[in-house]
Motif scaffolding. Structure first.
Motif, PDB file in Angstrom:
ATOM      1  N   VAL A  38      23.161 -22.721  33.125  1.00 29.87           N
ATOM      2  CA  VAL A  38      21.703 -22.693  33.197  1.00 29.87           C
ATOM      3  C   VAL A  38      21.202 -21.445  32.478  1.00 29.87           C
ATOM      4  O   VAL A  38      21.518 -20.321  32.874  1.00 29.87           O
ATOM      5  N   ALA A  39      20.430 -21.638  31.414  1.00 31.17           N
ATOM      6  CA  ALA A  39      19.901 -20.514  30.629  1.00 31.17           C
ATOM      7  C   ALA A  39      18.583 -20.054  31.245  1.00 31.17           C
ATOM      8  O   ALA A  39      17.594 -20.789  31.256  1.00 31.17           O
ATOM      9  N   SER A  40      18.577 -18.840  31.754  1.00 31.31           N
ATOM     10  CA  SER A  40      17.375 -18.273  32.357  1.00 31.31           C
ATOM     11  C   SER A  40      16.447 -17.735  31.272  1.00 31.31           C
ATOM     12  O   SER A  40      16.743 -17.797  30.082  1.00 31.31           O
ATOM     13  N   ASP A  41      15.332 -17.156  31.706  1.00 23.66           N
ATOM     14  CA  ASP A  41      14.413 -16.494  30.777  1.00 23.66           C
ATOM     15  C   ASP A  41      14.641 -14.983  30.748  1.00 23.66           C
ATOM     16  O   ASP A  41      13.815 -14.232  30.214  1.00 23.66           O
ATOM     17  N   ARG A  42      15.790 -14.549  31.300  1.00 24.62           N
ATOM     18  CA  ARG A  42      16.108 -13.114  31.267  1.00 24.62           C
ATOM     19  C   ARG A  42      16.371 -12.649  29.844  1.00 24.62           C
ATOM     20  O   ARG A  42      16.785 -13.420  28.974  1.00 24.62           O
ATOM     21  N   LEU A  43      16.151 -11.349  29.628  1.00 25.23           N
ATOM     22  CA  LEU A  43      16.372 -10.762  28.314  1.00 25.23           C
ATOM     23  C   LEU A  43      17.058  -9.414  28.504  1.00 25.23           C
ATOM     24  O   LEU A  43      16.715  -8.652  29.410  1.00 25.23           O
ATOM     25  N   VAL A  80      29.562 -29.685  25.347  1.00 17.57           N
ATOM     26  CA  VAL A  80      28.495 -30.291  26.139  1.00 17.57           C
ATOM     27  C   VAL A  80      28.846 -31.723  26.539  1.00 17.57           C
ATOM     28  O   VAL A  80      29.200 -32.549  25.691  1.00 17.57           O
ATOM     29  N   ILE A  81      28.729 -31.998  27.828  1.00 18.26           N
ATOM     30  CA  ILE A  81      28.888 -33.357  28.350  1.00 18.26           C
ATOM     31  C   ILE A  81      27.531 -34.021  28.508  1.00 18.26           C
ATOM     32  O   ILE A  81      27.329 -35.174  28.144  1.00 18.26           O
ATOM     33  N   SER A  82      26.574 -33.264  29.032  1.00 19.49           N
ATOM     34  CA  SER A  82      25.257 -33.820  29.336  1.00 19.49           C
ATOM     35  C   SER A  82      24.246 -32.695  29.447  1.00 19.49           C
ATOM     36  O   SER A  82      24.604 -31.540  29.707  1.00 19.49           O
ATOM     37  N   SER A  83      22.974 -33.036  29.240  1.00 19.94           N
ATOM     38  CA  SER A  83      21.901 -32.082  29.496  1.00 19.94           C
ATOM     39  C   SER A  83      21.048 -32.536  30.684  1.00 19.94           C
ATOM     40  O   SER A  83      19.933 -32.056  30.879  1.00 19.94           O
ATOM     41  N   GLU A  84      21.601 -33.441  31.479  1.00 21.01           N
ATOM     42  CA  GLU A  84      20.911 -33.927  32.680  1.00 21.01           C
ATOM     43  C   GLU A  84      20.918 -32.843  33.759  1.00 21.01           C
ATOM     44  O   GLU A  84      21.917 -32.142  33.949  1.00 21.01           O
ATOM     45  N   ALA A  91      13.404 -28.112  39.726  1.00 21.28           N
ATOM     46  CA  ALA A  91      12.771 -28.752  38.570  1.00 21.28           C
ATOM     47  C   ALA A  91      12.756 -27.826  37.364  1.00 21.28           C
ATOM     48  O   ALA A  91      12.797 -28.286  36.215  1.00 21.28           O
ATOM     49  N   ASP A  92      12.716 -26.522  37.614  1.00 18.68           N
ATOM     50  CA  ASP A  92      12.683 -25.552  36.523  1.00 18.68           C
ATOM     51  C   ASP A  92      13.946 -25.572  35.677  1.00 18.68           C
ATOM     52  O   ASP A  92      13.965 -25.034  34.573  1.00 18.68           O
ATOM     53  N   TRP A  93      15.028 -26.196  36.152  1.00 18.35           N
ATOM     54  CA  TRP A  93      16.261 -26.281  35.370  1.00 18.35           C
ATOM     55  C   TRP A  93      16.143 -27.261  34.205  1.00 18.35           C
ATOM     56  O   TRP A  93      16.976 -27.270  33.318  1.00 18.35           O
ATOM     57  N   ALA A  94      15.110 -28.094  34.201  1.00 16.67           N
ATOM     58  CA  ALA A  94      14.949 -29.079  33.131  1.00 16.67           C
ATOM     59  C   ALA A  94      14.808 -28.378  31.782  1.00 16.67           C
ATOM     60  O   ALA A  94      14.050 -27.418  31.637  1.00 16.67           O
ATOM     61  N   ARG A  96      16.898 -26.496  30.314  1.00 18.44           N
ATOM     62  CA  ARG A  96      17.666 -25.258  30.182  1.00 18.44           C
ATOM     63  C   ARG A  96      19.079 -25.398  30.761  1.00 18.44           C
ATOM     64  O   ARG A  96      19.799 -24.417  30.879  1.00 18.44           O
ATOM     65  N   THR A  97      19.476 -26.635  31.085  1.00 19.27           N
ATOM     66  CA  THR A  97      20.744 -26.873  31.759  1.00 19.27           C
ATOM     67  C   THR A  97      21.686 -27.696  30.890  1.00 19.27           C
ATOM     68  O   THR A  97      21.283 -28.695  30.297  1.00 19.27           O
ATOM     69  N   LEU A  98      22.946 -27.291  30.837  1.00 19.49           N
ATOM     70  CA  LEU A  98      23.988 -28.050  30.150  1.00 19.49           C
ATOM     71  C   LEU A  98      25.166 -28.233  31.096  1.00 19.49           C
ATOM     72  O   LEU A  98      25.641 -27.269  31.698  1.00 19.49           O
ATOM     73  N   VAL A  99      25.615 -29.473  31.229  1.00 16.27           N
ATOM     74  CA  VAL A  99      26.862 -29.757  31.935  1.00 16.27           C
ATOM     75  C   VAL A  99      27.959 -29.778  30.873  1.00 16.27           C
ATOM     76  O   VAL A  99      27.860 -30.508  29.878  1.00 16.27           O
ATOM     77  N   CYS A 100      28.976 -28.964  31.068  1.00 11.58           N
ATOM     78  CA  CYS A 100      29.949 -28.703  30.001  1.00 11.58           C
ATOM     79  C   CYS A 100      31.386 -28.884  30.483  1.00 11.58           C
ATOM     80  O   CYS A 100      31.687 -28.757  31.674  1.00 11.58           O
ATOM     81  N   LYS A 101      32.258 -29.157  29.525  1.00 10.80           N
ATOM     82  CA  LYS A 101      33.682 -29.199  29.817  1.00 10.80           C
ATOM     83  C   LYS A 101      34.166 -27.808  30.236  1.00 10.80           C
ATOM     84  O   LYS A 101      33.721 -26.799  29.703  1.00 10.80           O
TER      85      LYS A 101
END
Length: 299
Positions: A38-43, A80-84, A91-94, A96-101
């Motif tokens: 999950v990619a946040s908005d942190r910097l 990447v397997i899915s971006s679901e 809901a905020d994860w929409a 910005r989320t990747l399901v990965c191997k």
């Protein structure tokens, strides 16, 4: 002292186990053993994860990575397997989320440089080398290199610097065959991406990749070719001999080291919160990079 100014608490999501909180990404594992990133908005800047977030930054990084993964798939498979969004997640994860191997990660930052900048410029000025690779005389800040080079680095923990290492050190750590494959793949991906970016008016000065193995197959992981992992410059204003304008967090770095911020970078005090004008300008740079590369308007 460095690291998080305010480290966030991991979220509890049914069916997910929290594994790690990084500078930008939070890593979970689902019940099938896949990774949920999950990619946040942190910097982060100057080895600190700042207390102020940049709206939409995590979504820009995720969507731009997905765009690049598709364009590079014939060169190297991605993780990447899915971006679901997993069931029960916020809901905020929409977006910005990747399901990965889950991969056996290679403990090396695979950096490709086509132009002289950053730590490469510092080393060149001192020794006419970058990561031990000899370069010709006469290069300057922002100069294009005679050919792209592979300049690996060790992957640092939060609050620490990545450290450039020689190719020979990589071969010692991971074996000669894997080192050669990393170099070949890194330069091939950089070459493809450089040409695509150039067609869209952007210079890809340098970038870093992370790779892992799924069995015997090398797979590209994490984010790829984003403003956080790459140095993007506007092609129409490129001028060697000076710092180049860029599509990244340089605006934040410049503000933090300006009198306006009041922060002493050499002190052990954490950096201050960013003012709204810096947040807005930084968000605009991330969005501009996405739009110019993909040709798609950011919603």
């Amino acid at each position: 002292m460095s690291g998080f100014v305010e480290k966030p608490e991991p979220l509890e999501v049914p069916g997910l186990t929290h594994l790690h909180t990084g500078k930008v990404r939070d890593l979970y594992q689902n019940e099938a053993g896949d990774l949920v990133m999950v990619a946040s908005d942190r910097l982060s800047a100057y080895d600190w994860v700042l207390p102020t977030e940049i709206p939409d930054k995590g979504r820009v990084l995720t969507q731009l990575s997905l765009w690049w993964f598709d364009l590079l798939a014939d060169l190297v498979p991605h993780h990447v397997i899915s971006s679901e969004v997993p069931a029960g997640a916020p809901a905020d994860w929409a977006g910005r989320t990747l399901v990965c191997k889950s991969l056996a990660m290679v403990p090396v930052e695979c950096v490709a440089r086509g132009y002289l900048a950053g730590s490469g410029l510092v080393e060149y000025n001192a020794s006419r080398t970058v990561c031990g690779l000899a370069l010709p005389e006469g290069l300057d800040n922002g100069s294009e290199l005679p050919a792209p080079i592979f300049t690996p680095a060790t992957k640092a923990a939060v609050g620490e610097h990545d450290e450039n290492v020689s190719y020979e050190e990589v071969a010692r750590q991971v074996g000669a065959e894997t080192a050669a494959l990393l170099r070949q793949t890194t330069l091939a991906v950089y070459g493809r991406a450089r040409d695509i970016a150039r067609e869209r008016g952007i210079i890809l000065a340098d970038t870093k990749f992370e790779f892992g193995f799924a069995g015997e197959e090398l797979v590209i992981a994490d984010e790829v070719l984003t403003p956080d992992s790459s140095r993007f410059w506007p092609a129409d204003s490129w001028e060697p001999g000076r710092d180049q304008p860029s599509y990244d967090k340089q605006y934040v770095r410049d503000w933090l080291t300006s009198p306006e911020s009041g922060w002493d970078r050499t002190s052990e005090q954490p950096p201050p919160a960013l003012p709204q004008h810096v947040v807005d300008a930084t968000r605009a740079k991330y969005v501009e990079a996405y739009e110019q590369l993909t040709g798609v308007r950011w919603a």
